[in-house]
Design a protein around this motif. Sequence first.
Motif: not given
Length: 123
Positions: A8-12, A56-64
Amino acid sequence: MAKFQGSQLDRTFAALVDPTRRAILGRLEQEGSLSIGELARPFAIKLPAVMKHLDVLDSAGLIARSKSGRTVAVRLAPEPMEEAMKWLRRYERFWSARLDRLAAYAEAEDAKASAIQTQEDTP
Protein backbone atom coordinates in the motif's frame (compact mmCIF):
# COMPACT_ATOMS: atom_id res chain seq x y z
CA MET A 1 -0.05 3.72 -17.43
CA ALA A 2 0.74 0.31 -16.06
CA LYS A 3 -0.83 -0.82 -12.84
CA PHE A 4 1.70 -0.67 -10.05
CA GLN A 5 1.84 -3.72 -7.81
CA GLY A 6 3.37 -3.56 -4.37
CA SER A 7 2.58 -2.66 -0.82
CA GLN A 8 0.00 0.00 0.00
CA LEU A 9 2.81 2.41 0.86
CA ASP A 10 4.53 1.72 -2.47
CA ARG A 11 1.28 2.34 -4.38
CA THR A 12 0.70 5.59 -2.46
CA PHE A 13 4.13 7.01 -3.23
CA ALA A 14 3.98 5.79 -6.84
CA ALA A 15 0.67 7.61 -7.29
CA LEU A 16 2.05 10.79 -5.72
CA VAL A 17 5.01 10.95 -8.12
CA ASP A 18 2.94 12.56 -10.87
CA PRO A 19 2.20 16.33 -10.59
CA THR A 20 -1.20 15.96 -12.27
CA ARG A 21 -2.29 13.39 -9.70
CA ARG A 22 -1.04 15.61 -6.88
CA ALA A 23 -3.02 18.50 -8.39
CA ILE A 24 -6.14 16.31 -8.55
CA LEU A 25 -5.73 15.43 -4.89
CA GLY A 26 -5.20 19.11 -4.07
CA ARG A 27 -8.46 20.06 -5.77
CA LEU A 28 -10.32 17.33 -3.92
CA GLU A 29 -8.81 18.48 -0.63
CA GLN A 30 -10.00 22.05 -1.28
CA GLU A 31 -13.37 21.36 -2.84
CA GLY A 32 -14.48 18.02 -1.41
CA SER A 33 -16.40 15.74 -3.74
CA LEU A 34 -16.34 16.64 -7.45
CA SER A 35 -17.72 15.02 -10.56
CA ILE A 36 -15.14 13.67 -12.97
CA GLY A 37 -16.02 16.43 -15.45
CA GLU A 38 -15.55 19.15 -12.82
CA LEU A 39 -12.30 17.57 -11.74
CA ALA A 40 -10.97 17.34 -15.31
CA ARG A 41 -11.99 20.86 -16.39
CA PRO A 42 -8.86 22.87 -15.38
CA PHE A 43 -6.35 20.37 -16.76
CA ALA A 44 -4.86 20.78 -20.23
CA ILE A 45 -5.23 17.07 -20.93
CA LYS A 46 -8.07 15.09 -22.43
CA LEU A 47 -10.66 13.27 -20.33
CA PRO A 48 -9.24 9.78 -21.06
CA ALA A 49 -5.88 10.90 -19.61
CA VAL A 50 -7.63 12.25 -16.51
CA MET A 51 -9.45 8.92 -16.20
CA LYS A 52 -6.12 7.06 -16.28
CA HIS A 53 -4.79 9.31 -13.50
CA LEU A 54 -7.95 8.63 -11.50
CA ASP A 55 -7.44 4.89 -12.01
CA VAL A 56 -3.94 5.14 -10.53
CA LEU A 57 -5.23 7.17 -7.58
CA ASP A 58 -8.07 4.70 -7.11
CA SER A 59 -5.79 1.66 -7.19
CA ALA A 60 -3.62 3.38 -4.56
CA GLY A 61 -6.74 3.89 -2.45
CA LEU A 62 -6.28 7.68 -2.43
CA ILE A 63 -9.73 8.41 -3.88
CA ALA A 64 -13.18 6.89 -3.70
CA ARG A 65 -15.76 7.07 -6.46
CA SER A 66 -19.52 7.04 -6.10
CA LYS A 67 -22.17 7.01 -8.79
CA SER A 68 -25.49 8.84 -8.69
CA GLY A 69 -27.41 8.33 -11.91
CA ARG A 70 -24.96 9.09 -14.71
CA THR A 71 -22.67 11.25 -12.58
CA VAL A 72 -19.57 9.78 -10.98
CA ALA A 73 -18.28 11.79 -8.02
CA VAL A 74 -14.75 11.53 -6.67
CA ARG A 75 -13.61 12.29 -3.13
CA LEU A 76 -10.42 11.85 -1.12
CA ALA A 77 -9.79 8.68 0.84
CA PRO A 78 -7.35 9.69 3.60
CA GLU A 79 -6.23 6.31 4.96
CA PRO A 80 -3.29 5.67 2.59
CA MET A 81 -1.97 9.21 3.15
CA GLU A 82 -2.09 8.65 6.90
CA GLU A 83 0.13 5.59 6.49
CA ALA A 84 2.52 7.57 4.25
CA MET A 85 2.68 10.43 6.76
CA LYS A 86 3.41 7.97 9.56
CA TRP A 87 6.28 6.56 7.51
CA LEU A 88 7.62 10.05 6.71
CA ARG A 89 7.45 11.14 10.36
CA ARG A 90 9.84 8.33 11.29
CA TYR A 91 12.46 9.92 9.06
CA GLU A 92 11.57 13.52 9.85
CA ARG A 93 13.42 13.28 13.18
CA PHE A 94 16.50 12.02 11.38
CA TRP A 95 16.49 14.79 8.76
CA SER A 96 15.44 17.55 11.15
CA ALA A 97 18.46 16.93 13.40
CA ARG A 98 20.83 16.95 10.42
CA LEU A 99 19.26 20.05 8.91
CA ASP A 100 19.49 21.82 12.28
CA ARG A 101 23.22 21.01 12.42
CA LEU A 102 23.67 22.21 8.83
CA ALA A 103 21.88 25.49 9.65
CA ALA A 104 24.06 26.00 12.74
CA TYR A 105 27.19 25.35 10.68
CA ALA A 106 26.08 27.80 7.96
CA GLU A 107 25.31 30.47 10.56
CA ALA A 108 28.72 29.97 12.19
CA GLU A 109 30.44 30.27 8.81
CA ASP A 110 28.48 33.46 8.05
CA ALA A 111 29.50 34.89 11.42
CA LYS A 112 33.18 34.07 10.71
CA ALA A 113 32.96 35.67 7.27
CA SER A 114 31.34 38.79 8.72
CA ALA A 115 34.03 39.04 11.41
CA ILE A 116 36.79 38.73 8.83
CA GLN A 117 35.10 41.33 6.59
CA THR A 118 34.75 43.72 9.55
CA GLN A 119 38.47 43.30 10.40
CA GLU A 120 39.44 43.97 6.79
CA ASP A 121 37.24 47.10 6.67
CA THR A 122 38.69 48.53 9.90
CA PRO A 123 41.61 50.92 9.21
